[in-house]
Structure formats: C-alpha cells, structure tokens
Write an enzyme that holds these catalytic residues in place. Structure first.
Site, PDB file in Angstrom:
ATOM      1  N   SER A  90       0.831  -1.203   0.000  1.00 62.73           N
ATOM      2  CA  SER A  90       0.000   0.000   0.000  1.00 62.73           C
ATOM      3  C   SER A  90       0.874   1.266   0.000  1.00 62.73           C
ATOM      4  O   SER A  90       1.719   1.414  -0.884  1.00 62.73           O
ATOM      5  CB  SER A  90      -0.957  -0.067   1.202  1.00 62.73           C
ATOM      6  OG  SER A  90      -1.995   0.845   1.039  1.00 62.73           O
ATOM      7  N   HIS A 134      -8.118  -4.904  -0.879  1.00 61.42           N
ATOM      8  CA  HIS A 134      -6.867  -4.161  -0.740  1.00 61.42           C
ATOM      9  C   HIS A 134      -6.021  -4.701   0.418  1.00 61.42           C
ATOM     10  O   HIS A 134      -6.525  -4.872   1.517  1.00 61.42           O
ATOM     11  CB  HIS A 134      -7.165  -2.681  -0.508  1.00 61.42           C
ATOM     12  CG  HIS A 134      -5.943  -1.842  -0.322  1.00 61.42           C
ATOM     13  ND1 HIS A 134      -5.018  -1.649  -1.335  1.00 61.42           N
ATOM     14  CD2 HIS A 134      -5.463  -1.172   0.745  1.00 61.42           C
ATOM     15  CE1 HIS A 134      -4.038  -0.889  -0.881  1.00 61.42           C
ATOM     16  NE2 HIS A 134      -4.277  -0.595   0.377  1.00 61.42           N
ATOM     17  N   ASP A 187      -9.703  -4.369  -5.414  1.00 65.20           N
ATOM     18  CA  ASP A 187      -9.071  -3.154  -4.886  1.00 65.20           C
ATOM     19  C   ASP A 187      -9.228  -2.034  -5.910  1.00 65.20           C
ATOM     20  O   ASP A 187      -8.970  -2.238  -7.096  1.00 65.20           O
ATOM     21  CB  ASP A 187      -7.578  -3.474  -4.656  1.00 65.20           C
ATOM     22  CG  ASP A 187      -6.812  -2.364  -3.972  1.00 65.20           C
ATOM     23  OD1 ASP A 187      -7.399  -1.292  -3.698  1.00 65.20           O
ATOM     24  OD2 ASP A 187      -5.615  -2.580  -3.710  1.00 65.20           O
TER      25      ASP A 187
END
Ligand SMILES: *[C@@H]1O[C@H](CO)[C@@H](O)[C@H](O)[C@H]1NC(C)=O
Ligand SMILES: *[C@@H]1O[C@H](CO)[C@@H](O)[C@H](O)[C@H]1NC(C)=O
Ligand SMILES: *[C@@H]1O[C@H](CO)[C@@H](O)[C@H](O)[C@H]1NC(C)=O
Ligand SMILES: *[C@@H]1O[C@H](CO)[C@@H](O)[C@H](O)[C@H]1NC(C)=O
Length: 338
Positions: free
Chosen positions: A182, A310, A278
């Site tokens: 991320s 995600h 995601d």
C-alpha cells in the site's frame, strides 16, 4: 469477522463504532478539521486521533517461523528506528539476501511494531530465509511527506553502511531488495527511483516488490476510479493531507507513469501484486505498462489475486491467497521467476 468485509463496510463500521463510543465528540462535529476513515481524524485544535495501527508488539523469537527480531535506532535525533528480523538458520559463512521493508497505513498509521507487520515479516523472513529491516519512517500528519521518503532513504543508506551486527554478519549486499504494501509500496518504488538517480553508487538493488501499491493520478484508470466516489475521495484526501505541499495527483511520487525518470528505476526485477477488488488494482497494471513503455531495461510482472480486497496479504494472513503471496514473495527474494 472484521476480516471478511470489504473496505467500504470496514470504513462504515468503524464510523458507527466510533460514533457509538464517543457521543461527546460525535455530537459536535464543528471542531473536526478533517476525517480520513479508517485512518485518522484531526481536530481544529491539532489533536490527532488514529483509528487503526496503534497496537504494538515487542520484538520476539517466533518459534513457528524460526525468526528472531530486535529494534534498533538509525537516527536518534530524528527518532528514526527499525525492526530487524533474522532467520534461525542464518550462518555467517553463507550470506543471504536482505529485504528493506516499508509498511502501509496510508502514510498516517501503523509501524514496524504493529502485530500485523510483525506477523507478515516473520512469515516472509521465515519462508525466504532472508534478513529484513522494517523501517519506522515518521508518519503524517505530524511529519508530512516528503519526510517519510527522506527517512526511508536515510534508512536505506544506513543499511549499506553495514555497521549493524546482523547486517554486517549475514547480508549479501549483492542481493538487497526493497518492498512494501500500500503506502509502503509507494515508498519502496520511490526508493528504487532514488537508487537509480543516486550518483554515489553506494546503494544498489536487486529487485522491488510492490504489494497493492498506493499510486494515483488525475486521469482515472478504469471504471472503478470513476464510479467508486467514496473510496476515490478517501484516496485523494490521503494524498493531500499527507503531503500538503504536493503538486497534485500527478506528482511523480504518486503517479509514476508521468515520471520522466521512471526508466532510471534502480533495479532490474519488479514484482507487483494486485487484489481483484481493490480500487488500486488498475494502478498496478498501469505501472507495469509505464515501465515497459519507458527505456527501463528489466523484467516486471503483475500477479493478480482475484476476489481479494486491498492489502489482503497483510490484513488476512491466514487465507490461501495471503499464504501464496508470501511464498511468491519469498521465491522472488531468492532469485526465482519474477
Ligand atoms: C463545538 O465545538 C466548537 C469548536 O471547538 C465550539 O466552539 C462549540 O461551542 C462547540 N459546540 C457545542 C454545542 O459544544
Ligand atoms: C518516536 O517514534 C515512536 C514511533 O516509532 C513514537 O511512539 C514516539 O512517540 C516517538 N518519540 C518522539 C520523541 O517523537
Ligand atoms: C554512514 O557512515 C558514514 C561514515 O561513518 C557517516 O558519515 C554517515 O552518516 C553514515 N550514514 C548513515 C545513513 O548512517
Ligand atoms: C492466523 O492464525 C494464527 C494461528 O492459528 C492465529 O493465532 C491468528 O490469530 C490468525 N490471524 C488472523 C488475523 O486471523
């Protein structure tokens, strides 16, 4: 229970839980400066509340993974620290790869001491038989970007100084990798760019691992970024609040596809993981295309985990797909197929 829901439900439930637990705050919203669920809320008087990522666990000896960890200080004045991981089987006569890892959390939350990152790094280090340095770059909004990038760069240079015992005794400096998930994947990419631009030649990388990388841009990629207005606005808020002086969503730090220096990326092997559900999925594929169209000479591959949310690899570590991700990551760190 929490771990099987979508990010939207997750955000919504956090909001509900928060409101029900804090009536005194929620009945008066006029003193909230901004809110980025599920990460943070900032009040007009400067108070910052973090909703996730504040739990910490000490370094440990994990008998299941066969991995030891310890905390070290990189820059005492900056309060820059890291957690180091060493597999039980490490032997000074047989140098092994090093992973320099950057955790996610929207640039605002989490740390190398979070239970989820302790678990993730133990799994990767145990599976791959590598040394790892999980960097506690300082967080926004108290330390707005680019501070997180500067800290991360300092940590990478520190690694190559090679003075720390575990690094000095066990690491093969010809096989150093950067990786992250991320927001941490965004940082890992930007470190690889810096390595490519660095004239000293003191820092060199073998590969880059990006797990659900946090990239964005003004022009939407795919229909999800247009239709999913709520998540889109979270994405955009994260960036402008984490980096108030940014030039915008096409800042090369956030949109590598528009970075004229992309071709200088300082390694030849790149593995990108994306999750099917995601909103950032398309950004991972776009990254690969951008690298391929540039003058960069290397191999890049995208692996998609269909039906996943995600950052599933860190958030839901016991699922089949998360276990597969760790195995694939480990193989990549050992010179296996990109
Ligand atoms: C709400 O907060 C604002 C700013 O802190 C304050 O001025 C106002 O008096 C508060 N209102 C109530 C009803 O508590
Ligand atoms: C140093 O960083 C840690 C998190 O890495 C934080 O908990 C602590 O408050 C910081 N100390 C100072 C003096 O800023
Ligand atoms: C690396 O070592 C040199 C020489 O000892 C020192 O000047 C420099 O500050 C160190 N860099 C880092 C990032 O620790
Ligand atoms: C994953 O499994 C381990 C071992 O059974 C357990 O301790 C841990 O709580 C599980 N983690 C999550 C996030 O479900």
């Amino acid at each position: 229970m929490l771990f099987t829901m979508s990010i939207k439900t997750f955000i919504f439930l956090n909001l509900l839980i928060f409101i029900s637990l804090s009536p005194s705050i929620s009945t008066n919203t006029s003193n909230i400066l901004y809110d980025i669920f599920p990460f943070i809320r900032v009040y007009t008087d400067g108070t910052i509340q973090r909703f996730i990522g504040t739990d910490v666990v000490p370094p440990s000896i994990d008998p299941t993974a066969g991995v030891r960890s310890k905390d070290i200080i990189i820059g005492p004045i900056l309060n820059l620290t890291a957690r180091l991981f060493l597999p039980k089987t490490a032997d000074p006569g047989n140098k092994i790869p090093l992973l320099v890892y950057f955790h996610g959390g929207g640039f605002f939350t989490e740390s190398a001491s979070s239970p989820s990152y302790q678990t993730h790094l133990n799994s990767v280090v145990g599976e791959a038989n590598v040394v790892a340095v999980s960097v506690n770059y300082r967080l926004a909004p108290e330390h707005p970007l680019p501070i997180g990038y500067e800290d991360s760069w300092l940590a990478l240079k520190w690694v190559f100084n090679g003075t720390e015992d575990w690094i000095k005794n066990y690491v093969d400096f010809g096989r150093v990798f950067v990786g992250g998930d991320s927001a941490g994947a965004n940082i890992a990419h930007n470190m690889a760019i810096r390595v490519g631009l660095d004239k000293t030649g003191r820092v060199s990388l073998n590969g880059l691992f990006l797990n659900c990388p946090h990239f964005w841009g003004k022009k939407p990629i795919g229909s999800g970024e247009v239709s999913n207005k709520q998540v889109k606005s979270v994405m955009e808020n994260i960036w402008v609040r984490a980096y108030p002086n940014t030039m915008g969503f096409d800042d090369p730090l956030l949109n590598p596809g528009l970075d004229p220096n992309l071709w200088r990326l300082g390694c030849r092997r790149v593995l990108v993981y994306v999750a099917g559900n995601d909103i950032l999925r398309g950004r991972g594929f776009y990254y690969k295309e951008a690298l391929r169209k540039s003058k960069w000479k290397g191999v890049v591959k995208v692996v998609e985990a269909q039906g996943e949310e995600h950052d599933f690899g860190v958030r839901f570590p016991n699922t089949t797909n998360a276990i597969k991700l760790v195995k694939r990551f480990a193989s990549f760190l050992n010179g296996g197929q990109v």
